[in-house]
Every structure is written in C-alpha cells, then in structure tokens.
Design a protein around this motif. Structure first.
Motif, PDB file in Angstrom:
ATOM      1  N   PHE A 179       0.843  -1.192   0.000  1.00 20.17           N
ATOM      2  CA  PHE A 179       0.000   0.000   0.000  1.00 20.17           C
ATOM      3  C   PHE A 179       0.879   1.243   0.000  1.00 20.17           C
ATOM      4  CE2 PHE A 179      -2.475   3.258   2.351  1.00 20.17           C
ATOM      5  CZ  PHE A 179      -3.582   3.345   1.503  1.00 20.17           C
ATOM      6  N   ASN A 180       0.713   2.080  -1.008  1.00 24.28           N
ATOM      7  CA  ASN A 180       1.613   3.219  -1.212  1.00 24.28           C
ATOM      8  C   ASN A 180       0.816   4.378  -1.807  1.00 24.28           C
ATOM      9  OD1 ASN A 180       3.949   4.745  -1.466  1.00 24.28           O
ATOM     10  ND2 ASN A 180       4.515   3.828  -3.436  1.00 24.28           N
ATOM     11  N   PRO A 181       0.150   5.178  -0.969  1.00 25.81           N
ATOM     12  CA  PRO A 181      -0.765   6.207  -1.475  1.00 25.81           C
ATOM     13  C   PRO A 181      -0.072   7.518  -1.812  1.00 25.81           C
ATOM     14  CG  PRO A 181      -0.860   6.168   0.902  1.00 25.81           C
ATOM     15  CD  PRO A 181       0.112   5.082   0.507  1.00 25.81           C
ATOM     16  N   VAL A 182      -0.740   8.291  -2.660  1.00 30.98           N
ATOM     17  CA  VAL A 182      -0.295   9.639  -3.002  1.00 30.98           C
ATOM     18  C   VAL A 182      -1.520  10.549  -3.042  1.00 30.98           C
ATOM     19  CG1 VAL A 182      -0.496   9.269  -5.510  1.00 30.98           C
ATOM     20  CG2 VAL A 182       1.082  11.009  -4.633  1.00 30.98           C
ATOM     21  N   ILE A 183      -1.337  11.795  -2.662  1.00 38.54           N
ATOM     22  CA  ILE A 183      -2.408  12.783  -2.757  1.00 38.54           C
ATOM     23  C   ILE A 183      -2.293  13.503  -4.087  1.00 38.54           C
ATOM     24  CG2 ILE A 183      -3.346  14.931  -1.788  1.00 38.54           C
ATOM     25  CD1 ILE A 183      -2.390  13.946   0.962  1.00 38.54           C
ATOM     26  N   LEU A 184      -3.378  13.525  -4.844  1.00 38.19           N
ATOM     27  CA  LEU A 184      -3.402  14.166  -6.159  1.00 38.19           C
ATOM     28  C   LEU A 184      -4.293  15.400  -6.109  1.00 38.19           C
ATOM     29  CD1 LEU A 184      -2.934  14.335  -9.222  1.00 38.19           C
ATOM     30  CD2 LEU A 184      -4.761  12.643  -9.516  1.00 38.19           C
ATOM     31  N   ILE A 185      -3.727  16.557  -6.480  1.00 35.69           N
ATOM     32  CA  ILE A 185      -4.472  17.813  -6.426  1.00 35.69           C
ATOM     33  C   ILE A 185      -4.475  18.481  -7.800  1.00 35.69           C
ATOM     34  CG2 ILE A 185      -4.745  20.024  -5.256  1.00 35.69           C
ATOM     35  CD1 ILE A 185      -3.074  18.988  -2.970  1.00 35.69           C
ATOM     36  N   PRO A 186      -5.578  18.384  -8.557  1.00 36.82           N
ATOM     37  CA  PRO A 186      -5.687  19.161  -9.800  1.00 36.82           C
ATOM     38  C   PRO A 186      -5.877  20.635  -9.454  1.00 36.82           C
ATOM     39  CG  PRO A 186      -7.258  17.314  -9.735  1.00 36.82           C
ATOM     40  CD  PRO A 186      -6.740  17.520  -8.343  1.00 36.82           C
ATOM     41  N   VAL A 187      -5.166  21.511 -10.148  1.00 39.08           N
ATOM     42  CA  VAL A 187      -5.202  22.935  -9.791  1.00 39.08           C
ATOM     43  C   VAL A 187      -5.565  23.777 -11.016  1.00 39.08           C
ATOM     44  CG1 VAL A 187      -3.970  24.858  -8.733  1.00 39.08           C
ATOM     45  CG2 VAL A 187      -3.325  22.500  -8.146  1.00 39.08           C
ATOM     46  N   TYR A 188      -6.642  24.550 -10.891  1.00 36.10           N
ATOM     47  CA  TYR A 188      -7.004  25.526 -11.914  1.00 36.10           C
ATOM     48  C   TYR A 188      -7.558  26.776 -11.233  1.00 36.10           C
ATOM     49  CZ  TYR A 188      -8.907  27.744 -16.060  1.00 36.10           C
ATOM     50  OH  TYR A 188      -9.186  28.648 -17.068  1.00 36.10           O
ATOM     51  N   ARG A 189      -6.812  27.864 -11.322  1.00 36.23           N
ATOM     52  CA  ARG A 189      -7.173  29.177 -10.772  1.00 36.23           C
ATOM     53  C   ARG A 189      -7.169  29.242  -9.241  1.00 36.23           C
ATOM     54  NH1 ARG A 189     -11.917  32.463 -12.699  1.00 36.23           N
ATOM     55  NH2 ARG A 189     -13.143  30.768 -11.820  1.00 36.23           N
ATOM     56  N   HIS A 190      -6.697  28.204  -8.573  1.00 32.10           N
ATOM     57  CA  HIS A 190      -6.713  28.182  -7.116  1.00 32.10           C
ATOM     58  C   HIS A 190      -5.296  28.145  -6.544  1.00 32.10           C
ATOM     59  CE1 HIS A 190     -10.941  26.421  -7.621  1.00 32.10           C
ATOM     60  NE2 HIS A 190     -11.106  27.587  -7.040  1.00 32.10           N
ATOM     61  N   GLY A 191      -4.412  28.975  -7.084  1.00 34.33           N
ATOM     62  CA  GLY A 191      -3.027  28.951  -6.643  1.00 34.33           C
ATOM     63  C   GLY A 191      -2.848  29.277  -5.175  1.00 34.33           C
ATOM     64  N   LYS A 192      -3.439  30.381  -4.731  1.00 34.98           N
ATOM     65  CA  LYS A 192      -3.295  30.791  -3.332  1.00 34.98           C
ATOM     66  C   LYS A 192      -3.945  29.776  -2.402  1.00 34.98           C
ATOM     67  CE  LYS A 192      -4.318  34.580  -0.119  1.00 34.98           C
ATOM     68  NZ  LYS A 192      -4.956  35.919   0.040  1.00 34.98           N
ATOM     69  N   ALA A 193      -5.151  29.346  -2.730  1.00 34.41           N
ATOM     70  CA  ALA A 193      -5.845  28.364  -1.892  1.00 34.41           C
ATOM     71  C   ALA A 193      -5.081  27.047  -1.871  1.00 34.41           C
ATOM     72  CB  ALA A 193      -7.267  28.143  -2.411  1.00 34.41           C
ATOM     73  N   CYS A 194      -4.524  26.660  -3.009  1.00 30.63           N
ATOM     74  CA  CYS A 194      -3.766  25.409  -3.078  1.00 30.63           C
ATOM     75  C   CYS A 194      -2.548  25.466  -2.166  1.00 30.63           C
ATOM     76  CB  CYS A 194      -3.342  25.134  -4.510  1.00 30.63           C
ATOM     77  SG  CYS A 194      -2.402  23.606  -4.703  1.00 30.63           S
ATOM     78  N   ALA A 195      -1.876  26.602  -2.138  1.00 28.86           N
ATOM     79  CA  ALA A 195      -0.711  26.750  -1.257  1.00 28.86           C
ATOM     80  C   ALA A 195      -1.111  26.511   0.195  1.00 28.86           C
ATOM     81  CB  ALA A 195      -0.099  28.135  -1.427  1.00 28.86           C
ATOM     82  N   GLU A 221      -0.383  33.961 -12.849  1.00 27.87           N
ATOM     83  CA  GLU A 221      -0.525  34.181 -11.415  1.00 27.87           C
ATOM     84  C   GLU A 221      -0.560  32.865 -10.647  1.00 27.87           C
ATOM     85  OE1 GLU A 221      -3.528  36.291  -8.158  1.00 27.87           O
ATOM     86  OE2 GLU A 221      -3.979  36.420 -10.295  1.00 27.87           O
ATOM     87  N   THR A 222      -1.377  31.917 -11.134  1.00 28.35           N
ATOM     88  CA  THR A 222      -1.468  30.621 -10.455  1.00 28.35           C
ATOM     89  C   THR A 222      -0.185  29.825 -10.640  1.00 28.35           C
ATOM     90  OG1 THR A 222      -3.871  30.573 -10.744  1.00 28.35           O
ATOM     91  CG2 THR A 222      -2.790  28.478 -10.295  1.00 28.35           C
ATOM     92  N   LYS A 223       0.413  29.891 -11.829  1.00 29.13           N
ATOM     93  CA  LYS A 223       1.683  29.202 -12.051  1.00 29.13           C
ATOM     94  C   LYS A 223       2.745  29.669 -11.066  1.00 29.13           C
ATOM     95  CE  LYS A 223       1.261  28.194 -17.014  1.00 29.13           C
ATOM     96  NZ  LYS A 223       1.298  26.717 -16.840  1.00 29.13           N
ATOM     97  N   ALA A 224       2.739  30.947 -10.747  1.00 22.24           N
ATOM     98  CA  ALA A 224       3.728  31.490  -9.811  1.00 22.24           C
ATOM     99  C   ALA A 224       3.543  30.857  -8.424  1.00 22.24           C
ATOM    100  CB  ALA A 224       3.604  32.999  -9.735  1.00 22.24           C
ATOM    101  N   TYR A 225       2.298  30.713  -7.989  1.00 28.46           N
ATOM    102  CA  TYR A 225       2.042  30.052  -6.709  1.00 28.46           C
ATOM    103  C   TYR A 225       2.559  28.611  -6.727  1.00 28.46           C
ATOM    104  CZ  TYR A 225      -0.934  33.641  -4.539  1.00 28.46           C
ATOM    105  OH  TYR A 225      -1.399  34.789  -3.942  1.00 28.46           O
ATOM    106  N   LEU A 226       2.295  27.905  -7.834  1.00 31.29           N
ATOM    107  CA  LEU A 226       2.706  26.506  -7.919  1.00 31.29           C
ATOM    108  C   LEU A 226       4.229  26.381  -7.941  1.00 31.29           C
ATOM    109  CD1 LEU A 226       0.034  25.132 -10.416  1.00 31.29           C
ATOM    110  CD2 LEU A 226       0.075  24.973  -7.928  1.00 31.29           C
TER     111      LEU A 226
END
Length: 247
Positions: free
Chosen positions: A4-20, A43-48
């Motif tokens: 068992f080897n899990p990973v968290i996957l987060i698709p990001v679109y326009r939510h750079g600040k919230a994603c951080a 703007e979002t790319k910069a957060y990522l």
C-alpha cells in the motif's frame, strides 16, 4: 496490503493561493503529493512554482493547455502509476474540504484496497442552494444508472481510488473531462464492478473563494454525461443483473 503506497493528487485551476494553503495543511500527514497545473495563467503558475521551490519533494505536472478536472486527473494518475503508487487520494485545490479527514480516508483505503473511498459533504451555512441541488440531481441519476443505493454523493471531489482501475479508466475515452468527470468515473468504475464506501467530509464555501462551477453550463454537461451513462447501462444490463443475482 503490504504494498500500500498512497499519493495525494491535487488538480489545480485558478486556485493557486488556496492550493498553497491546502498543501501546508496536508504536509503534516507525510503522504507524497502530486500537483497538476491545469494550463493556468501566470498568477497561479507562480504560486505553484513557489510551492515546488519550498517543498521540492512535491511532484508538479504541468499541462500546456487547460484540460478540465478530468484531464488534470488523468495526467496526475498516469504520473502516479509511473512513480509506483498504489492509491490516489484526490483532494480539491480550493480548500473547501476538511483536510483533517485525510488520515481516515487513507486508513479506509488501506483496509479496503479494492474499493473506492468517497466523501459526501456535510454542508455548513455557506453552501449555495444551487450546489446542493446539483448534488441531489446527480445522486438520483447515479442510483438509476448503477442500480444501486450505495452512492451517497456523486460530486464530492474528496476520494481515494485504487491506481489500477483509475488508470484503466483515464486511458480510455472519457465522456466529459470537466465538471461531469467526478460523476462519470464513479459510475463507470461501479458499472465495471468496483465497490464503494462513503464517509462524511465537512465542506465550507468561503465568501471570497473562486468557483470553477457554472450552474447552467455545468448542469447541462452533467446531464449529457448521464444520458451517455444511461445508454451504457442498457448495454451492460445483462452483466449488472448477473452481479445483482449472484454476488
């Protein structure tokens, strides 16, 4: 399950600040993270980029053009399989979901590695009425096309998937890679025989949050997905009937 080897996957679109902010909240669980830049503006790319620079162990997958949540999930799933992960925990980037439920979902996925572990929303007073209605609509139709009352919620984006069935699904033709995706993957994996468990997740809609959901357009898309899923249900009805009778 020894591997068992899990990973968290987060698709990001326009939510750079919230994603951080989401990333900072979930790092405490010491689970690897894959972020998918779904063709974002600068703007979002910069957060990522800042997230990646601060936390070099995080995997960042970048899409040249916006492909929708399904397209971002597909890219992240393919990368997760390449890296040898056994399970994906999908978490939305907007920060609406209670991230403290991550350990529970990981525990349940480990205990039932061949099932989807899905969240259903526990709303507070911030929840818009049209979002609640969209969930009710989707839930009703999911019960019809799966011949099952197991689906508590079809749209909540807080879910754990075994990597193999998720990978098989995303590498074939998907009806809708945008707001209909969460419905489609849930229904099609259930139609293929994958079982599911549901657990509550608190959901908050901040007043200054950015929503990628458009009530009319996306409800039309979801309705079109259900039309196709209904057609598939009729084609699969002999198999589904056999499962009902003999499993």
């Amino acid at each position: 399950m020894s591997d068992f080897n899990p990973v968290i996957l987060i698709p990001v679109y326009r939510h750079g600040k919230a994603c951080a902010e989401v990333v900072e909240q979930i790092l405490q669980y010491n689970i690897p993270i894959i972020l998918v830049d779904d063709g974002n503006a600068e703007e979002t790319k910069a957060y990522l980029r800042q997230i990646k620079e601060k936390h070099g162990e995080i995997e960042l997958v970048t899409l040249a053009k916006n492909q929708g949540k399904g397209g971002a999930f597909k890219a992240g799933t393919i990368r997760a399989k390449e890296l040898g992960y056994s399970h994906i925990l999908q978490v939305d980037a907007d920060g609406q979901h209670d991230s403290t439920k991550i350990p529970l979902f990981i525990e349940k996925a480990k205990a039932s590695p061949d099932k989807m572990i899905c969240g259903y929303p526990e709303y507070d007073e911030t929840a818009p009425g049209h979002r609640k209605n969209a969930h009710k609509f989707a839930n009703t139709w999911c019960a019809i096309v799966t011949w099952s009352g197991k689906i508590v919620d079809a749209l909540c984006g807080f879910r754990a998937y075994p990597i193999e069935p998720a990978y098989r699904f995303v590498t074939k033709k998907i009806f809708d890679k945008r707001m209909g995706f969460d419905v489609e993957i849930l229904v099609q994996l259930m139609q293929s025989g994958l079982d599911v468990e549901f657990y509550p997740v608190k959901v908050t809609y901040p007043s200054d949050g950015i929503s990628n959901f458009h009530a009319f357009r996306d409800n039309v898309r979801i309705s079109w997905v259900f039309t196709k899923l209904c057609l598939k249900m009729f084609l699969l009805s002999p198999v589904m009937l056999w499962r009902k009778l003999f499993r």
